[in-house]
Design an enzyme around this catalytic site. Structure first.
Site, PDB file in Angstrom:
ATOM      1  N   ASN A 128     -24.701  27.657 -31.955  1.00 12.48           N
ATOM      2  CA  ASN A 128     -23.377  27.658 -31.778  1.00 12.48           C
ATOM      3  C   ASN A 128     -22.847  28.783 -32.618  1.00 12.48           C
ATOM      4  O   ASN A 128     -23.046  28.852 -33.856  1.00 12.48           O
ATOM      5  CB  ASN A 128     -22.701  26.124 -32.411  1.00 12.48           C
ATOM      6  CG  ASN A 128     -23.014  24.884 -31.542  1.00 12.48           C
ATOM      7  OD1 ASN A 128     -23.305  25.187 -30.372  1.00 12.48           O
ATOM      8  ND2 ASN A 128     -23.079  23.906 -31.854  1.00 12.48           N
TER       9      ASN A 128
ATOM     10  N   GLY B 176     -10.961  42.082 -22.416  1.00 12.69           N
ATOM     11  CA  GLY B 176     -11.164  41.212 -23.231  1.00 12.69           C
ATOM     12  C   GLY B 176     -11.016  41.320 -24.639  1.00 12.69           C
ATOM     13  O   GLY B 176     -10.077  41.854 -25.057  1.00 12.69           O
TER      14      GLY B 176
ATOM     15  N   LYS C  55     -29.864  30.219 -17.952  1.00 11.64           N
ATOM     16  CA  LYS C  55     -30.105  31.006 -18.915  1.00 11.64           C
ATOM     17  C   LYS C  55     -32.040  30.819 -19.103  1.00 11.64           C
ATOM     18  O   LYS C  55     -32.522  32.070 -19.436  1.00 11.64           O
ATOM     19  CB  LYS C  55     -29.617  30.652 -20.241  1.00 11.64           C
ATOM     20  CG  LYS C  55     -28.161  30.830 -20.121  1.00 11.64           C
ATOM     21  CD  LYS C  55     -27.743  32.252 -20.030  1.00 11.64           C
ATOM     22  CE  LYS C  55     -28.018  32.890 -21.318  1.00 11.64           C
ATOM     23  NZ  LYS C  55     -27.616  34.422 -21.053  1.00 11.64           N
TER      24      LYS C  55
ATOM     25  N   LEU D  39     -25.868  40.743 -22.970  1.00  8.48           N
ATOM     26  CA  LEU D  39     -24.961  39.364 -23.487  1.00  8.48           C
ATOM     27  C   LEU D  39     -24.231  39.074 -22.284  1.00  8.48           C
ATOM     28  O   LEU D  39     -23.480  37.917 -22.434  1.00  8.48           O
ATOM     29  CB  LEU D  39     -23.970  39.783 -24.576  1.00  8.48           C
ATOM     30  CG  LEU D  39     -24.740  40.117 -25.893  1.00  8.48           C
ATOM     31  CD1 LEU D  39     -25.001  41.490 -26.333  1.00  8.48           C
ATOM     32  CD2 LEU D  39     -23.747  39.524 -27.105  1.00  8.48           C
ATOM     33  N   ALA D  40     -24.213  39.687 -21.060  1.00  7.80           N
ATOM     34  CA  ALA D  40     -23.078  39.128 -20.246  1.00  7.80           C
ATOM     35  C   ALA D  40     -23.707  37.803 -19.546  1.00  7.80           C
ATOM     36  O   ALA D  40     -24.929  37.675 -19.164  1.00  7.80           O
ATOM     37  CB  ALA D  40     -23.124  40.296 -18.862  1.00  7.80           C
ATOM     38  N   ALA D  41     -22.878  36.861 -19.270  1.00 10.18           N
ATOM     39  CA  ALA D  41     -23.479  35.588 -18.858  1.00 10.18           C
ATOM     40  C   ALA D  41     -22.154  34.678 -18.578  1.00 10.18           C
ATOM     41  O   ALA D  41     -21.034  34.989 -19.111  1.00 10.18           O
ATOM     42  CB  ALA D  41     -24.105  34.747 -19.935  1.00 10.18           C
TER      43      ALA D  41
ATOM     44  N   TYR E 199     -26.316  25.508 -16.289  1.00  9.59           N
ATOM     45  CA  TYR E 199     -26.261  26.696 -17.009  1.00  9.59           C
ATOM     46  C   TYR E 199     -27.396  26.777 -17.939  1.00  9.59           C
ATOM     47  O   TYR E 199     -28.023  27.922 -17.948  1.00  9.59           O
ATOM     48  CB  TYR E 199     -24.994  26.435 -17.974  1.00  9.59           C
ATOM     49  CG  TYR E 199     -24.889  27.349 -19.399  1.00  9.59           C
ATOM     50  CD1 TYR E 199     -24.827  28.607 -19.172  1.00  9.59           C
ATOM     51  CD2 TYR E 199     -25.330  26.921 -20.618  1.00  9.59           C
ATOM     52  CE1 TYR E 199     -24.651  29.514 -20.331  1.00  9.59           C
ATOM     53  CE2 TYR E 199     -25.350  27.842 -21.597  1.00  9.59           C
ATOM     54  CZ  TYR E 199     -25.078  29.057 -21.470  1.00  9.59           C
ATOM     55  OH  TYR E 199     -25.012  29.896 -22.461  1.00  9.59           O
TER      56      TYR E 199
ATOM     57  N   ILE F  95     -20.569  31.412 -18.761  1.00 10.43           N
ATOM     58  CA  ILE F  95     -21.110  30.339 -19.665  1.00 10.43           C
ATOM     59  C   ILE F  95     -19.922  29.058 -19.296  1.00 10.43           C
ATOM     60  O   ILE F  95     -19.509  28.991 -18.366  1.00 10.43           O
ATOM     61  CB  ILE F  95     -20.454  30.825 -21.190  1.00 10.43           C
ATOM     62  CG1 ILE F  95     -18.947  31.353 -21.229  1.00 10.43           C
ATOM     63  CG2 ILE F  95     -21.410  31.848 -21.676  1.00 10.43           C
ATOM     64  CD1 ILE F  95     -18.482  31.410 -22.553  1.00 10.43           C
TER      65      ILE F  95
END
Length: 181
Positions: A180, A44, A155, A83-85, A151, A87
């Site tokens: 954001n 990525g 979280k 930070l893995a999510a 979502y 989204i």
């Protein structure tokens, strides 16, 4: 001579994770960066970092949904940045189980690894989406949680797990809720 501190980063292949990895290296850390396993061996956004940065980064392909992957990532780390999510709000309406698997169970796996290994610090990344539509402006940390999508709910579930691990086990965790980015 002491070696540089080791930071482990889940979700390192994402936009924020790759820039965090870069910043950690710039501040003198060694980084073990987890990118989600894929059959293309793609890293990525990590692929955009300079060779000077990447020489201080150990990239591992794994998945936060797998406890073994997470434990391997966290082994020996001075801090884990989670930070893995999964989204993208619109897709969460079609595939809520996938969001729970990654954002709740994945967070549980990180918490369990940090607890088992005695990792000194965990930084858990959430989202401002947990607040829903603003009831007051500016939104502060005291703003009520009002999830309005699967979502956001997933979280918030991860956040509550982090809070419970801190309260129940003394897990050294702090939760960030970026807006954001």
């Amino acid at each position: 001579m002491t070696s540089a501190p080791l930071a482990a980063v889940t979700g390192a292949e994402g936009f924020i994770g790759s820039h965090l990895t870069e910043a950690l290296v710039a501040s003198g850390h060694r980084v073990r960066a987890m990118a989600q396993y894929n059959s293309f061996s793609s890293y990525g956004w990590l692929e955009t970092l300079s060779a000077d940065v990447l020489e201080h980064v150990e990239i591992v392909l794994g998945d936060v949904r797998d406890p073994g992957s997470v434990r391997g990532l966290a082994e020996g780390a001075d801090c884990v940045y989670h930070l893995a999510a999964l989204i993208a709000i619109p897709y969460s309406y079609q595939a809520p189980h996938s969001y729970v698997d990654t954002n709740v169970t994945g967070t549980l796996n990180v918490l369990e690894a940090v607890r088992a290994l005695g990792t000194p610090r965990l930084v858990h990344t959430s989202t401002s989406e947990t607040y829903g539509t603003a009831q007051t402006v500016p939104i502060t940390e005291d703003h009520p949680i009002n999830t309005q999508s699967p979502y956001a709910a997933s979280k918030a579930g991860g956040d509550r797990l982090a809070d419970s691990y801190h309260a129940s086990f003394g897990t050294p965790v702090v939760t960030l809720r970026p807006f954001n980015t």
